[in-house]
Write an enzyme that holds these catalytic residues in place. Structure first.
Site, PDB file in Angstrom:
ATOM      1  N   ASP A 235     -13.055   5.568   2.051  1.00 17.29           N
ATOM      2  CA  ASP A 235     -12.031   5.616   2.471  1.00 17.29           C
ATOM      3  C   ASP A 235     -11.519   7.251   2.785  1.00 17.29           C
ATOM      4  OD1 ASP A 235      -9.039   6.107   2.730  1.00 17.29           O
ATOM      5  OD2 ASP A 235      -8.471   4.793   0.948  1.00 17.29           O
TER       6      ASP A 235
ATOM      7  N   LYS B 247       3.084  11.030  -3.478  1.00 15.83           N
ATOM      8  CA  LYS B 247       2.096  10.660  -4.314  1.00 15.83           C
ATOM      9  C   LYS B 247       1.088  11.581  -5.033  1.00 15.83           C
ATOM     10  CE  LYS B 247      -1.522   6.952  -3.473  1.00 15.83           C
ATOM     11  NZ  LYS B 247      -2.143   6.142  -2.477  1.00 15.83           N
TER      12      LYS B 247
ATOM     13  N   ASP C 257       0.987  -1.216  -0.054  1.00 17.52           N
ATOM     14  CA  ASP C 257       0.081  -0.065   0.108  1.00 17.52           C
ATOM     15  C   ASP C 257       1.041   1.085  -0.010  1.00 17.52           C
ATOM     16  OD1 ASP C 257      -1.578   2.107   0.562  1.00 17.52           O
ATOM     17  OD2 ASP C 257      -2.433   1.276   2.423  1.00 17.52           O
TER      18      ASP C 257
ATOM     19  N   GLU D 162      -7.153   0.676  -4.708  1.00 15.81           N
ATOM     20  CA  GLU D 162      -7.289   0.443  -3.198  1.00 15.81           C
ATOM     21  C   GLU D 162      -8.696   0.056  -2.694  1.00 15.81           C
ATOM     22  OE1 GLU D 162      -6.021   4.486  -2.005  1.00 15.81           O
ATOM     23  OE2 GLU D 162      -3.852   4.099  -2.997  1.00 15.81           O
TER      24      GLU D 162
HETATM   25  P1  ADP Z   1      -3.365   8.455   4.235  1.00 14.44           P
HETATM   26  O1  ADP Z   1      -4.338   7.703   3.543  1.00 14.44           O
HETATM   27  O2  ADP Z   1      -3.653   9.982   3.683  1.00 14.44           O
HETATM   28  O3  ADP Z   1      -2.091   8.041   4.166  1.00 14.44           O
HETATM   29  P2  ADP Z   1      -4.227   7.562   6.882  1.00 14.44           P
HETATM   30  O4  ADP Z   1      -5.417   6.576   6.371  1.00 14.44           O
HETATM   31  O5  ADP Z   1      -3.027   7.038   7.254  1.00 14.44           O
HETATM   32  O6  ADP Z   1      -4.010   8.753   5.646  1.00 14.44           O
HETATM   33  O7  ADP Z   1      -5.145   8.327   7.914  1.00 14.44           O
HETATM   34  C1  ADP Z   1      -4.455   9.389   8.531  1.00 14.44           C
HETATM   35  C2  ADP Z   1      -5.524  10.164   9.596  1.00 14.44           C
HETATM   36  O8  ADP Z   1      -6.265   9.386  10.103  1.00 14.44           O
HETATM   37  C3  ADP Z   1      -4.864  11.565  10.043  1.00 14.44           C
HETATM   38  O9  ADP Z   1      -5.672  12.646   9.752  1.00 14.44           O
HETATM   39  C4  ADP Z   1      -5.038  11.126  11.459  1.00 14.44           C
HETATM   40  O10 ADP Z   1      -5.199  12.166  12.522  1.00 14.44           O
HETATM   41  C5  ADP Z   1      -6.362  10.454  11.483  1.00 14.44           C
HETATM   42  N1  ADP Z   1      -6.600   9.472  12.650  1.00 14.44           N
HETATM   43  C6  ADP Z   1      -5.987   8.477  13.061  1.00 14.44           C
HETATM   44  N2  ADP Z   1      -6.359   7.980  14.237  1.00 14.44           N
HETATM   45  C7  ADP Z   1      -7.486   8.490  14.657  1.00 14.44           C
HETATM   46  C8  ADP Z   1      -8.586   8.537  15.453  1.00 14.44           C
HETATM   47  N3  ADP Z   1      -8.392   7.673  16.522  1.00 14.44           N
HETATM   48  N4  ADP Z   1      -9.739   9.412  15.398  1.00 14.44           N
HETATM   49  C9  ADP Z   1      -9.592  10.366  14.391  1.00 14.44           C
HETATM   50  N5  ADP Z   1      -8.832  10.386  13.156  1.00 14.44           N
HETATM   51  C10 ADP Z   1      -7.748   9.556  13.408  1.00 14.44           C
HETATM   52 MG    MG Z   2      -4.600   5.847   2.717  1.00 17.68          MG
END
Ligand code: ADP
Ligand code: MG
Length: 624
Positions: free
Chosen positions: A207, A86, A25, A185
């Site tokens: 997502d 990305k 991923d 994805e």
């Molecule tokens: P990306 O797909 O952009 O790489 P992710 O899927 O890793 O991002 O998600 C990151 C986001 O998820 C961040 O904004 C983070 O603050 C949020 N996040 C992580 N844990 C929590 C939570 N417990 N509650 C709300 N938001 C969260």
């Molecule tokens: Mg992601």
């Protein structure tokens, strides 16, 4: 077509031997790698036990650093520390403008269409930066598994266009990896939940990550996934939640918008921590050091948080509604909603999504890991470890594809959200008397005018026999393969002159640039070519086998005696056996040749018999 989809290069010829494969991923914020071991798919941690690899690459005079250490250096060394690459991959210099001026990098003014970032280690492209991330993940997998990977499945957003997909493949190649295929994805997330083993139905994948929101509608049809529609917002995510909460803190604490950048960054960090903590509590304390040396302390409760983020969540729900409309289904028809991305941990998000779809969303698999896990399951199948369980995954094209016609208009040949692989043809004609050439301008986009769409390629069809205007018939065929790559062919139908083009992404690397960087992995390229030839011969063998079988069913009894039929069937079985077990294309080709030779007499008899049948009841001179 169905046969083509499952004859992936790399599919095992020796199923008893377990081949090492991984799913990757490659995320905007974080990346992960997963593999299937003892039948279970799991993401792999690094030496410190961390599964998530921050998608950040820092170039230093002494080498390249990838991951958390690079991310933490972002503030002190912004020019050499590349994050969110990305958003740049497969994009051209022209696209940089639309990406906003938030990018802190110095771009090289090289005159090339591919943007390059100036670093202390020299200029780097998005492909090269991505390759560094892939290399680290592949090494992690090889170290854990104790062997070399035969191939990987890399996930990309469903809306990635040709250029972005091709650039992702280039990055993998540069990292010395063989890509079994790219996988959307959302499709990977659905596979992770095993929805492919459920009864037929429609599923939605929601997502919500850090900076982006994607909604995809999939249909499972007789064990096959089809992406019916995609939608979303490339500038909406958890970061916006943080901004909303930070704005509330500022208001409560009486901090003005002119606060120092350092304080604003600290507020964003506080906001994010409070937001994430709220997933487990009804209210969390927030404390901020004020510029005047004082301190503000308060409580963020769930009700306040909900009021702050509800407008953002509503936006995602509107995008869901649009995607369902594109797919032609109602919310009630959606059986499952899969939650992906860190922001779906926010309880309010789950609640609102559940309300809209009228069903409890699926949250059992860690929303950060679910995509990598699905990719690993698919990689395991494509490596040939599960020959019985051929999984067929279908995706859609994200933007319409078409060609330029009279008056600067775009004629769409494949509309967006069409399931791939797909081939569609349309006929065109000449505009002028005696016209002998035609310019084909291939475009991508939803707008009607050429100037509003994106040019993917241009080529010419020459050698059209001179005719009056409108008399020539030119058939233009678009085909998009399982990876979403486009091939366009134009054919003049009276004489059969043809021209075609493999659509090179307009902003991918040039062949020379790739060749330069690939010196080390030329052996792989050779393998790729051989694998493709092998796959092609397998397809051809299947076609021949099928044709002969249907001939035998139609007139085998009538035209062949027992002995002859035995000979034909023995040759048929031989080809089947060879096609199944061969590791080189030549062997299959020889076997097809042998079968054709054996069947020559039968083909001749069929022809004679068909002619006799066609002529029965007619006088011979009618055919002159
Ligand atoms: P990306 O797909 O952009 O790489 P992710 O899927 O890793 O991002 O998600 C990151 C986001 O998820 C961040 O904004 C983070 O603050 C949020 N996040 C992580 N844990 C929590 C939570 N417990 N509650 C709300 N938001 C969260
Ligand atoms: Mg992601």
């Amino acid at each position: 077509m169905a046969f083509l989809q499952i004859a992936e290069p790399g599919q095992s010829d020796a199923p008893h031997q377990h081949r090492l494969a991984a799913g990757i991923d490659l995320g905007t914020t974080n990346s992960l790698v997963a593999t299937v071991r003892s039948g279970v798919a799991e993401t792999l941690p690094d030496e410190d036990g961390e599964h998530l690899l921050p998608s950040v690459v820092r170039y230093t005079p002494d080498g390249v650093i990838v991951g958390a250490a690079a991310r933490d250096a972002g503030v002190e060394d912004p020019h050499n520390t590349i994050a969110s690459v990305k958003r740049l991959i497969g994009r051209g210099v022209d696209d940089l403008k639309t990406l906003g001026d938030a990018l802190p990098y110095r771009f090289v003014d090289s005159g090339s269409a591919v943007p390059r970032i100036q670093t202390v280690a020299g200029p780097v492209s998005a492909v090269e930066v991505s390759a560094e991330i892939l290399r680290v993940l592949a090494q992690r997998a090889e170290k854990t598994l104790g062997g070399e990977l035969t191939g990987v499945v890399i996930t990309v957003p469903a809306y990635f266009d040709d250029a972005q997909r091709q650039a992702t493949k280039d990055a993998a190649k540069l990292a010395g990896l063989k890509v079994f295929r790219l996988l959307n994805e959302p499709t990977a997330a659905a596979v992770a939940y095993g929805l492919d083993r459920e009864a037929d139905g429609v599923h939605a994948i929601y997502d919500l990550g850090g900076g982006t929101f994607d909604i995809s509608v999939l249909r499972l049809n007789r064990g096959v996934f089809e992406v019916m529609a995609t939608g979303g917002d490339s500038a909406l995510g958890g970061d916006d939640f943080d901004r909303a909460v930070a704005g509330w803190i500022m208001q409560q604490a009486g901090i003005g918008g002119d606060a120092a950048p350092g304080l604003l960054r600290a507020l964003m960090d506080k906001a994010r921590a409070a937001k994430e903590a709220l997933a487990g509590r009804a209210s969390v304390p927030v404390a901020v050091d004020l510029p005047d040396g004082g301190k503000w302390e308060g409580q963020l409760d769930r009700e306040t948080f909900n009021t702050l983020v509800d407008p953002l969540i509503r936006k995602t729900i509107s995008a869901c509604r649009r995607a369902l409309r594109d797919a032609g289904v109602t919310p009630e028809e959606v059986k499952d909603v899969v939650m992906v991305g860190g922001s779906t941990r926010a309880l309010r998000v789950r609640e609102k999504v559940g309300e809209f779809f009228g069903t409890e969303p699926l949250v059992d698999i860690d929303p950060d890991r679910v995509v990598a896990i699905g990719a690993a399951l698919q990689a395991d199948v494509l490596a040939g470890n599960k020959p019985e369980d051929e999984m067929l995954l279908l995706d859609v094209i994200p933007l319409s594809l078409g060609i330029e016609t009279m008056g600067g208009l775009v004629e769409k040949i494949i509309p967006r959200n069409t399931t791939i692989p797909v081939a569609r043809a349309q006929e065109f004609t000449t505009l002028k008397d005696g016209q002998t050439a035609m310019a084909i301008h291939v475009l991508q986009g939803e707008r009607e005018l050429v100037s509003d769409c994106r040019t993917l390629a241009r080529f010419e069809l020459r050698g059209i026999p001179p005719m009056v205007a409108g008399a020539a018939r030119i058939r233009v065929t678009f085909s998009v393969d399982a990876d979403g790559l486009l091939h366009v062919e134009a054919e003049e139908l009276s004489q059969g002159v043809k021209a075609d083009i493999e659509v090179k992404p307009s902003y991918g690397l040039t062949d020379e640039e790739i060749a330069d960087m690939l010196k080390s992995s030329i052996e792989h390229a050779g393998e790729d070519l051989e694998a493709r030839r092998l796959a092609e011969q397998k397809v051809e063998a299947a076609r021949v086998v099928e044709a002969l079988q249907s001939a035998l069913a139609a007139d085998g009894d009538e035209l062949l005696d027992g002995n002859e039929r035995e000979r034909v069937e023995a040759a048929l079985d031989e080809l089947r056996r060879v096609a199944e077990s061969a590791t080189d294309a030549e062997a299959i080709k020889r076997s097809i040749g042998a079968l054709e030779k054996t069947c020559e007499f039968y083909v001749e008899r069929r022809m004679n018999s068909n002619i006799r049948k066609a002529m029965a009841g007619h006088k011979v001179d009618e055919f002159e």
